[in-house]
Design a protein around this motif. Sequence first.
Motif, PDB file in Angstrom:
ATOM      1  N   GLU A 122       0.839  -1.206   0.000  1.00 13.44           N
ATOM      2  CA  GLU A 122       0.000   0.000   0.000  1.00 13.44           C
ATOM      3  C   GLU A 122       0.873   1.255   0.000  1.00 13.44           C
ATOM      4  O   GLU A 122       0.573   2.227  -0.695  1.00 13.44           O
ATOM      5  CB  GLU A 122      -0.905   0.036   1.233  1.00 13.44           C
ATOM      6  CG  GLU A 122      -1.901  -1.098   1.337  1.00 13.44           C
ATOM      7  CD  GLU A 122      -3.238  -0.799   0.677  1.00 13.44           C
ATOM      8  OE1 GLU A 122      -3.316   0.157  -0.112  1.00 13.44           O
ATOM      9  OE2 GLU A 122      -4.198  -1.542   0.948  1.00 13.44           O
ATOM     10  N   VAL A 123       1.947   1.210   0.799  1.00 16.50           N
ATOM     11  CA  VAL A 123       2.795   2.406   0.895  1.00 16.50           C
ATOM     12  C   VAL A 123       3.465   2.717  -0.440  1.00 16.50           C
ATOM     13  O   VAL A 123       3.907   3.840  -0.666  1.00 16.50           O
ATOM     14  CB  VAL A 123       3.879   2.273   1.999  1.00 16.50           C
ATOM     15  CG1 VAL A 123       3.241   2.095   3.353  1.00 16.50           C
ATOM     16  CG2 VAL A 123       4.838   1.153   1.700  1.00 16.50           C
ATOM     17  N   GLY A 181       1.784   2.632  -3.142  1.00 17.47           N
ATOM     18  CA  GLY A 181       0.731   3.217  -3.968  1.00 17.47           C
ATOM     19  C   GLY A 181       0.182   2.262  -5.007  1.00 17.47           C
ATOM     20  O   GLY A 181      -0.342   2.681  -6.032  1.00 17.47           O
ATOM     21  N   LEU A 182       0.277   0.957  -4.739  1.00 17.49           N
ATOM     22  CA  LEU A 182      -0.227  -0.022  -5.706  1.00 17.49           C
ATOM     23  C   LEU A 182      -1.748  -0.119  -5.634  1.00 17.49           C
ATOM     24  O   LEU A 182      -2.364   0.228  -4.632  1.00 17.49           O
ATOM     25  CB  LEU A 182       0.386  -1.395  -5.420  1.00 17.49           C
ATOM     26  CG  LEU A 182       1.897  -1.531  -5.585  1.00 17.49           C
ATOM     27  CD1 LEU A 182       2.314  -2.980  -5.414  1.00 17.49           C
ATOM     28  CD2 LEU A 182       2.349  -1.020  -6.948  1.00 17.49           C
ATOM     29  N   GLN A 183      -2.335  -0.621  -6.725  1.00 17.44           N
ATOM     30  CA  GLN A 183      -3.782  -0.841  -6.764  1.00 17.44           C
ATOM     31  C   GLN A 183      -4.163  -1.919  -5.752  1.00 17.44           C
ATOM     32  O   GLN A 183      -3.405  -2.845  -5.490  1.00 17.44           O
ATOM     33  CB  GLN A 183      -4.200  -1.305  -8.164  1.00 17.44           C
ATOM     34  CG  GLN A 183      -4.029  -0.265  -9.242  1.00 17.44           C
ATOM     35  CD  GLN A 183      -5.064   0.825  -9.164  1.00 17.44           C
ATOM     36  OE1 GLN A 183      -6.164   0.597  -8.683  1.00 17.44           O
ATOM     37  NE2 GLN A 183      -4.727   2.014  -9.619  1.00 17.44           N
ATOM     38  N   ARG A 184      -5.392  -1.799  -5.263  1.00 19.18           N
ATOM     39  CA  ARG A 184      -5.855  -2.710  -4.223  1.00 19.18           C
ATOM     40  C   ARG A 184      -5.782  -4.174  -4.680  1.00 19.18           C
ATOM     41  O   ARG A 184      -5.381  -5.055  -3.944  1.00 19.18           O
ATOM     42  CB  ARG A 184      -7.286  -2.341  -3.852  1.00 19.18           C
ATOM     43  CG  ARG A 184      -7.768  -3.086  -2.640  1.00 19.18           C
ATOM     44  CD  ARG A 184      -9.227  -2.815  -2.399  1.00 19.18           C
ATOM     45  NE  ARG A 184      -9.643  -3.406  -1.138  1.00 19.18           N
ATOM     46  CZ  ARG A 184     -10.890  -3.395  -0.707  1.00 19.18           C
ATOM     47  NH1 ARG A 184     -11.817  -2.800  -1.406  1.00 19.18           N
ATOM     48  NH2 ARG A 184     -11.221  -3.952   0.438  1.00 19.18           N
TER      49      ARG A 184
END
Lengths: 296, 228
Positions: free
Chosen positions: B105-106, B108-111
């Motif tokens: 997540e840190v 900035g990847l897609q869920r």
Amino acid sequence: MSFSSAKYVLRETLSSVKRNPWLSIASVMTVMVSLIILGFSAFFLANTSNMAQSFESQVEISAFVHTNVPETQVEALETKIKAMPGVASVVLVTKKEGLAQFGQSLGKAGGNLVSDLGGTNPLPDKFTIKAADPRRVKTLAAQLQQFTELKSVRYGQGVVDRLLQFTRWLRWMGAGVIIAFGAAAVVLISINIKMNVFSRRREIQIMKLVGASNWFIRWPFLVEGLFLGLAGGILATVLVGTGYNWLAGYVSSTLAFLPVVRSAWLFWQVQTTLLVLGMVIGAAGSALSLRKFLNV
Amino acid sequence: MIQLTNVSKIYPNGAKALVDVSLRIGKGEFVFLVGPSGAGKSTLIRLLYREEHPSRGLVSFNGQNLVRMKEREVPFLRRKIGVIFQDFKLLPRKTVRENVGFALEVLGLQRHEVEVRAEKALELVGLTKKLKAFPHELSGGEQQRVCVARAIVNDPALLMADEPTGNLDPDTSWEIMDLLHNINKKGTTVVMATHAKDIVDQMKKRVVAIEQGRIARDDEKGGYGYEL
């Protein structure tokens, strides 16, 4: 901030509220109570200053004209008084009107007052003068006394001084209440936020060690604070609004002599301030108290 | 890849954790840090992901000077380093999958990508059945494995482990060691502090022994060297 980060922030906020329902409720309640206190203080301030103004506006000078002054000269005197600086309004009550008022106040017994008084009217012409600034009543009365046509000038000597003292005290009290309760609200909310952040300082530390930037941690906190503050603000506006309307109605029906402010403008001004304040306090409070935990 | 030059670390209470340590670890190496408790192994690891600053000396990672590094660059350093913490450091209010996914997540990847890769990492440590469990619902060994999964999920250039087998039974310990070994074979540098004598003796890797804050021994293909 990219779209996927924005979605992440919203998701984080929602899951944080969902997984810590009691902490969230406590925060909403704290903001709500603080804003209710603040809202009522604002209405209290508005009312005390309105009350002071209304009491002061009742201060007036009565000037009685010598009975032997002819009508034309009385009219000339009226224009002269109107032209004096600091005079807000002048109302002339002639002997005739005065007698009619007096008769009315006696009720049935005053039916044929003139004949009872032997055909003469003993009342003088009277000016009722209001000063623009009630604090200047004393000097204005002294100036009026210079007119030789006037027999006597009265303004409730002594009472006015005490009244002015009272209204000044009222105003100070209104301002004092809002300052004291405003400070209390700030302390209450900042303690709550500090507790929230403190209880999560370990989480913050872990997030930083896994490579989260400060803003990555800050955004969810900020948005959560914003939402919780807004929720508290909405509850506070509803409660303050209905509470004040009820109270104002109650006071004006039972204590009719107390003037109550019921202006829609003031009402919405206080309400929007509470809402905006809730959001700002929530967001800014969280962001500020995060600061010292972010240095890992 | 890692270079420590005359590094000393003295804590505010006066404890000397490291004294004049110089050490060089190349890309792709597998290094055991051994030595008694409190000898300075954990401190050395903490210096490398910048949780601590050295009191004196120079620490560099991939040619970057960590002593002079600006605060806002630190997150980017940590994203290149996977750390298996002695105390796991799992986020208590996140599920197993979310904990592992957080390291992605840190970035900035897609869920969707976050979830797929997190599940893959959890498969490697054998925890696919506990994706939605919270850390407090897991045993110590399971928490340890979540921590391993989080450390490897973003394919770090350097993997550091502080007693990664300390809470595990021998079988699971060897599974973790196989995992670290495989990751190392794919080119990731591995630094592991441990007390597990049998593991060190069998793996035949470089062993750096630290005693009282100093490097006492540095052997290629060494053994644990301490009597238990």
